[in-house]
Write an enzyme that holds these catalytic residues in place. Sequence first.
Site, mmCIF file in Angstrom:
data_model
loop_
_atom_site.group_PDB
_atom_site.id
_atom_site.type_symbol
_atom_site.label_atom_id
_atom_site.label_comp_id
_atom_site.label_asym_id
_atom_site.label_seq_id
_atom_site.Cartn_x
_atom_site.Cartn_y
_atom_site.Cartn_z
ATOM 1 N N SER A 161 0.829 -1.211 0.000
ATOM 2 C CA SER A 161 0.000 0.000 0.000
ATOM 3 C C SER A 161 0.858 1.254 0.000
ATOM 4 C CB SER A 161 -0.926 -0.003 1.217
ATOM 5 O OG SER A 161 -0.172 -0.202 2.410
ATOM 6 N N TYR A 175 -9.683 -6.920 12.329
ATOM 7 C CA TYR A 175 -9.031 -6.397 11.124
ATOM 8 C C TYR A 175 -8.965 -7.452 10.026
ATOM 9 C CZ TYR A 175 -5.509 -4.510 7.979
ATOM 10 O OH TYR A 175 -4.858 -4.063 6.862
ATOM 11 N N GLU A 219 -19.302 22.538 -14.527
ATOM 12 C CA GLU A 219 -19.624 21.178 -14.995
ATOM 13 C C GLU A 219 -18.776 20.136 -14.272
ATOM 14 O OE1 GLU A 219 -19.931 21.109 -19.506
ATOM 15 O OE2 GLU A 219 -19.345 23.173 -19.082
ATOM 16 N N HIS A 257 -40.223 22.945 -10.000
ATOM 17 C CA HIS A 257 -40.284 22.142 -11.242
ATOM 18 C C HIS A 257 -39.541 22.827 -12.390
ATOM 19 C CE1 HIS A 257 -43.671 19.943 -9.264
ATOM 20 N NE2 HIS A 257 -43.953 21.160 -8.819
ATOM 21 N N ASN A 304 -17.608 28.452 -22.096
ATOM 22 C CA ASN A 304 -18.168 27.277 -21.427
ATOM 23 C C ASN A 304 -17.884 27.291 -19.923
ATOM 24 O OD1 ASN A 304 -19.196 26.204 -23.794
ATOM 25 N ND2 ASN A 304 -17.272 25.146 -24.286
ATOM 26 N N SER A 309 -14.088 27.247 -26.884
ATOM 27 C CA SER A 309 -14.189 26.053 -27.718
ATOM 28 C C SER A 309 -13.156 26.158 -28.827
ATOM 29 C CB SER A 309 -15.592 25.971 -28.318
ATOM 30 O OG SER A 309 -15.564 25.220 -29.510
ATOM 31 N N ASN A 329 -2.238 -2.863 13.303
ATOM 32 C CA ASN A 329 -3.695 -2.697 13.235
ATOM 33 C C ASN A 329 -4.181 -1.456 13.992
ATOM 34 O OD1 ASN A 329 -3.575 -5.029 11.793
ATOM 35 N ND2 ASN A 329 -4.426 -6.358 13.383
ATOM 36 N N LYS A 384 -18.010 30.658 -27.999
ATOM 37 C CA LYS A 384 -18.306 29.931 -26.761
ATOM 38 C C LYS A 384 -17.597 30.453 -25.520
ATOM 39 C CE LYS A 384 -20.121 25.828 -27.159
ATOM 40 N NZ LYS A 384 -21.265 25.377 -26.403
HETATM 41 N N1 ARG Z 1 -1.213 -1.394 5.378
HETATM 42 C C1 ARG Z 1 -2.178 -1.917 6.282
HETATM 43 C C2 ARG Z 1 -3.492 -1.157 6.111
HETATM 44 O O1 ARG Z 1 -3.456 -0.138 5.509
HETATM 45 C C3 ARG Z 1 -1.708 -1.762 7.690
HETATM 46 C C4 ARG Z 1 -2.236 -2.777 8.634
HETATM 47 C C5 ARG Z 1 -1.691 -4.112 8.329
HETATM 48 N N2 ARG Z 1 -2.056 -5.071 9.307
HETATM 49 C C6 ARG Z 1 -1.898 -6.373 9.122
HETATM 50 N N3 ARG Z 1 -2.293 -7.137 10.064
HETATM 51 N N4 ARG Z 1 -1.441 -6.840 7.991
HETATM 52 O O2 ARG Z 1 -4.534 -1.573 6.544
#
Ligand code: ARG
Length: 461
Positions: free
Chosen positions: A24, A318, A291, A157, A286, A278, A111, A284
Site C-alpha cells: 500500500s 481487522y 460542470e 419544477h 463554457n 471552444s 492494526n 463559446k
Molecule cells: N497497510 C495496512 C493497512 O493499511 C496496515 C495494517 C496491516 N495489518 C496487518 N495485520 N497486515 O490496513
Amino acid sequence: MSNRMWGGRFATGPDAIMEEINASIDFDQRLWRQDIRGSLAHAAMLGETGILTQEDVAEISAGLKQVQADIEAGSFTFSRALEDVHMNVESSLKDRIGAAAGRLHTGRSRNDQVATDMKLWVRDTLDQLDEQMADLQLALAEKAEIHAGSVMPGFTHLQSAQPVTFGHHLLAYVEMLGRDRGRVADARERLNESPLGAAALAGTSFPIDREMTAHALGFARPTANSLDSVSDRDFVLETLAAASICAMHLSRLAEEIVLWATPQFGFVRLSDAFSTGSSIMPQKRNPDAAELVRGKAGRVFGHLQAMLTMMKGLPLTYSKDMQEDKEGTFDALQTLSLCLAAMAGMVRDMQPDLKVMKKAAGMGYATATDLADWLVRVLKMPFRDAHHVTGRLVGIASERKIGLEKLTLADMQAVEPQITDAVFAVLGVEQSVKSRVSYGGTAPANVRRQAKRWLKKLAKG
Ligand code: ARG
C-alpha cells in the site's frame, strides 16, 4: 529473501504479484506525518511507563526525527518490498539506530497503528475542509448582501413560481453549507478517540498508558474496546457521507450556474478566469469548472458506496480488505477540496445581469399568487376561491399572450366584479418580493438581515 519485518516463519519472499497486490506504500505514504507523530507519542509513553529505558526512547525519537527530516527533504526512498508506510518508517529507523528500533513496536500492532494514522489524517482533513466550506459561505454571503434586493425568478419544477431575490437564493446555499459544516464537526467529534494501544485486537500485557498517548495526539480519550478499535472504519464512512452530501450541494449550485450562464437564461456571466473556450466555435464561453464540480460529485458518492460495500461483510476484527479504505478516501476528500475552491472562485467572480433576471422574474405569471393573496386579503375570499379566480385570469392573459398586469380592470371585473384597480399594485415583481416578510421569506429587508447575521458569524470563525 523473506520479509525483514515479519518473515521469521517464512522461507522465501512473496511472489511479485503478491507484493503488488499487498503493498500500500504507493498510496499510504501520505500518512507519514501521522505515522511518525503516533510513533513519537507511543515511544514517549513506553519511556514514561518504564516499559523502555529512557535511552532507548531518546534514540528512537531522534531517529524518527531524522526519518521525518529525510522525507521532508525528499531524500527518503519508500520501498514496495516493505509494504506500507508503517514498515518503511520502522525499517529506516532500524537502519539508523539499530536494536532500539525493534523495541518501538512493543505493545502495539500495525492494526491499531493504521487506525490511529488514518484518524489523525481524516481529522486534519476535516479541519481543512471546514475552513474551505466557511470560505465558500463567506463568498456567497458577501454576494448575498449586495444582492439582497436584486429580483430573480424563483422556480419549482424549473417552472416560474414566484419572484425571489438573488441574495435569498445564494443564502440558501449558505444554509446548506452550514449544515455540511455541522456534519463535519459531528464526524470530527465522534472520531476523536484514540485506538492506539488496542494492539493487534485484544489489548496488550504491557502496562501501557493509553490515556497518555490519546492526550499527546489530541484525542479526547482512548477507545474503550480493543476489538472495535482495530475494526472500526465508521469515521471514514461518516466523513465520506458528510463529504458526499456537501458534494451534492455543490453539484446543485454548479448545475444552476450552468443554466444561468447560458445565453438563453443569461442570468450570470462567469469571469474569463472560470470559463473556457471552444476550439471550433469562437463564440463559446463554457462553464467547465461548474460542470466539473457537478461531475466530480459522482466520484465522491462512488467512494462512499465502495467503502460501505468493502466493510459490510467483514467479521471482527481487522482484515486486509480494510487497506482499501485509503485511496478512495484520499481521492474523495481531495476532490471535495478542489470543488470547494473552484466554487468559491466562481462565486466571487460571477456577475449577475440584474436586468435580465428581473425581466425573467415577471415571466410565466410569477405574481399570480400575489393576485390570489390580494383577493383573500382585500375581498376576504377563501383562498381556494381566490386561486380559482386567479387561474381564470391567467388563462385569459395567456390566451392573449400578455402579462397579468396588461389585463384591463374591465377584463378582471368580468371574472370577479369586486376587483378594484388597487390590485395592479401587487402585480409587480418588486412589490411581490417586498411583501414576503414572513420569517425566512425573500423580502429584501429579511435577506439583508440574514446576510448580515451570516457575515457576523463567519467573521467570528
Ligand atoms: N497497510 C495496512 C493497512 O493499511 C496496515 C495494517 C496491516 N495489518 C496487518 N495485520 N497486515 O490496513
